[in-house]
Design a protein around this motif. Structure first.
Motif, PDB file in Angstrom:
ATOM      1  N   CYS A   1      84.995 -34.507 153.970  1.00 54.65           N
ATOM      2  CA  CYS A   1      85.078 -34.240 155.401  1.00 54.65           C
ATOM      3  C   CYS A   1      86.158 -33.202 155.676  1.00 54.65           C
ATOM      4  CB  CYS A   1      85.405 -35.542 156.137  1.00 54.65           C
ATOM      5  SG  CYS A   1      85.463 -35.365 157.927  1.00 54.65           S
TER       6      CYS A   1
ATOM      7  N   HIS B   1      86.112 -40.083 162.421  1.00 56.36           N
ATOM      8  CA  HIS B   1      86.782 -39.909 161.133  1.00 56.36           C
ATOM      9  C   HIS B   1      87.206 -41.239 160.515  1.00 56.36           C
ATOM     10  CE1 HIS B   1      86.526 -35.593 161.114  1.00 56.36           C
ATOM     11  NE2 HIS B   1      86.800 -35.641 162.410  1.00 56.36           N
TER      12      HIS B   1
ATOM     13  N   CYS C   1      88.516 -33.445 157.492  1.00 58.87           N
ATOM     14  CA  CYS C   1      89.818 -34.101 157.691  1.00 58.87           C
ATOM     15  C   CYS C   1      90.492 -34.415 156.363  1.00 58.87           C
ATOM     16  CB  CYS C   1      89.648 -35.372 158.508  1.00 58.87           C
ATOM     17  SG  CYS C   1      88.901 -36.734 157.603  1.00 58.87           S
TER      18      CYS C   1
ATOM     19  N   CYS D   1      83.443 -39.896 156.084  1.00 58.85           N
ATOM     20  CA  CYS D   1      83.677 -40.258 157.486  1.00 58.85           C
ATOM     21  C   CYS D   1      82.321 -40.369 158.200  1.00 58.85           C
ATOM     22  CB  CYS D   1      84.496 -39.182 158.189  1.00 58.85           C
ATOM     23  SG  CYS D   1      86.152 -39.000 157.534  1.00 58.85           S
TER      24      CYS D   1
ATOM     25  N   LYS E   1      89.290 -36.593 154.052  1.00 64.76           N
ATOM     26  CA  LYS E   1      88.779 -37.841 153.474  1.00 64.76           C
ATOM     27  C   LYS E   1      87.326 -37.630 153.041  1.00 64.76           C
ATOM     28  CE  LYS E   1      89.946 -40.071 157.233  1.00 64.76           C
ATOM     29  NZ  LYS E   1      90.375 -40.992 158.315  1.00 64.76           N
TER      30      LYS E   1
HETATM   31 ZN    ZN Z   1      86.876 -37.091 158.537  1.00 69.99          ZN
END
Ligand code: ZN
Length: 384
Positions: free
Chosen positions: A268, A258, A270, A275, A272
């Motif tokens: 992504c 990540h 996550c 990644c 963001k």
């Molecule tokens: Zn990520």
């Protein structure tokens, strides 16, 4: 991977663990004993045969200490006498001692694959003597599954079991507690203590990429400075420097999946964008290849270039020349590996920095399980 994890009785079958390590104090007899045992085992591991006199010369221990320790280790089933030293001198030839490789076993579980837990039993040299698998469904993994599989492995071993090593995805602390493993549905799971309580054997727990890099080092001719990048559902890395696994301040060293490598890249999970995982994780590459099979080579070359760019700086930072990439063989093949190698060397190679060697995991799918075995051997015997 040093004293990474333990819930076991300590070194040897009689539980001669060093007590407490805090503060200043002189070495206890048990510490010295433990160190002497490790020194002798290390000198013989895995297949060296020496007389007691030669062991004393080699280790610097007194002949009395060596005799004592060797007797103890033979008692424990870890050493065995075999053959005589050839000698031109008159008199009784010296008896040789060596590791009793088949006299004890090590078990390991690999939790890194989707859909199954892989279990193996090995001898003390890491030769696999039995394998077992247990299918698992997605979602939270119940530790009872691991206990059941371990009991089957215990039954498969005709000799005493030195310990159980577990390779798991996620973050693992020094004591074998899994702090977070989202794929398995675990948070703060004290796995080493739980398994030790149920099975009564010493247990070490390691992150899967950490275990894999250590397995490659110990059983596949890896060097003492290595990076292993695992391309799977996610992307992670194990880093070995001077034969020690780098864990980092929060046990998350190697969690490179990540880290943003393309600010304009895909969104992504996550939160963001771009990644490393969104660009080169196995499911991403498989999907792209399925959509455009005619572009397979380009897709894999690009993935190799992305990874090569990402790894150039850590390679230069650490002067690591041995770079292993593990992953599905239809993805991690010559095309991707060459792209990684060329990209890194184009960026890093100079008068001062030698070329980096990029190759596939030599142990294949067994890398993490064998690494977990190596962790047990290091922890319990001080070898490797
Ligand atoms: Zn990520």
């Amino acid at each position: 991977m040093d004293r990474r994890t333990t819930a076991g009785p300590g070194p040897g079958r009689r539980g001669r663990a060093a007590r407490g390590t805090g503060g200043l104090r002189s070495a206890l007899p048990s510490d010295i004993r433990r160190r002497n045992r490790q020194t002798v085992l290390k000198s013989l591991y895995p297949d060296r045969w020496l007389s007691r006199a030669d062991l004393a010369k080699l280790t610097g221990l007194s002949k009395v200490s060596v005799s004592d320790v060797v007797a103890d280790l033979i008692d424990d089933g870890l050493l065995v006498e075999g053959g005589y030293k050839s000698s031109s001198r008159p008199g009784k030839p010296a008896v040789l001692v060596g590791i009793n490789v088949k006299g004890s076993a090590v078990m390991a579980l690999d939790l890194s694959e989707a859909g199954l837990v892989r279990g193996i039993v090995t001898d003390l040299a890491g030769h696999v003597t039995a394998t077992e698998e247990e299918p698992i469904s997605p979602g939270t993994l119940q530790p009872t599954v691991l206990v059941k599989l371990s009991r089957r492995l215990l039954e498969l071993s005709p000799v005493p079991v030195l310990g159980l090593g577990v390779a798991t995805p996620g973050t693992v602390d020094r004591g074998g507690r899994v702090l977070a493993a989202p794929n398995l549905g675990w948070t703060d799971m004290d796995l080493a203590a739980l398994l030790h309580g149920q099975l009564g054997v010493a247990v070490t727990v390691s992150n899967d990429a950490d275990a894999a890099v250590f397995g490659e080092r110990c059983f596949a001719g890896g060097t003492d400075n290595m990076i292993l990048v695992a391309i799977a559902r996610g992307v992670g890395a194990g880093v070995l420097i001077a034969d020690h696994i780098v864990r980092g301040s929060d046990y998350v060293a190697g969690e490179i999946g990540h880290v943003v490598v393309d600010q304009d890249g895909p969104a992504c999970v996550c939160g963001k964008r771009g990644c490393l995982e969104t660009l080169i994780a196995a499911p991403v590459l498989e999907k792209r290849i399925a959509e455009r099979p005619e572009n397979r080579d380009d897709i894999l070359t690009q993935a190799g270039e992305v990874l090569g760019v990402a790894l150039s700086m850590p390679v230069a930072l650490t002067n690591i020349k041995d770079l292993t990439i593990s992953g599905p063989s239809d993805l991690v093949g010559t095309i991707m590996l060459e792209a990684v190698e060329n990209t890194i060397n184009d960026r890093v190679h100079s008068r001062f920095i030698n070329r980096v060697d990029v190759h596939p995991a030599r142990l294949g799918r067994q890398a993490a399980a064998l690494g977990a075995v190596a962790c047990v051997l290091r922890h319990e015997l001080g070898v490797l």
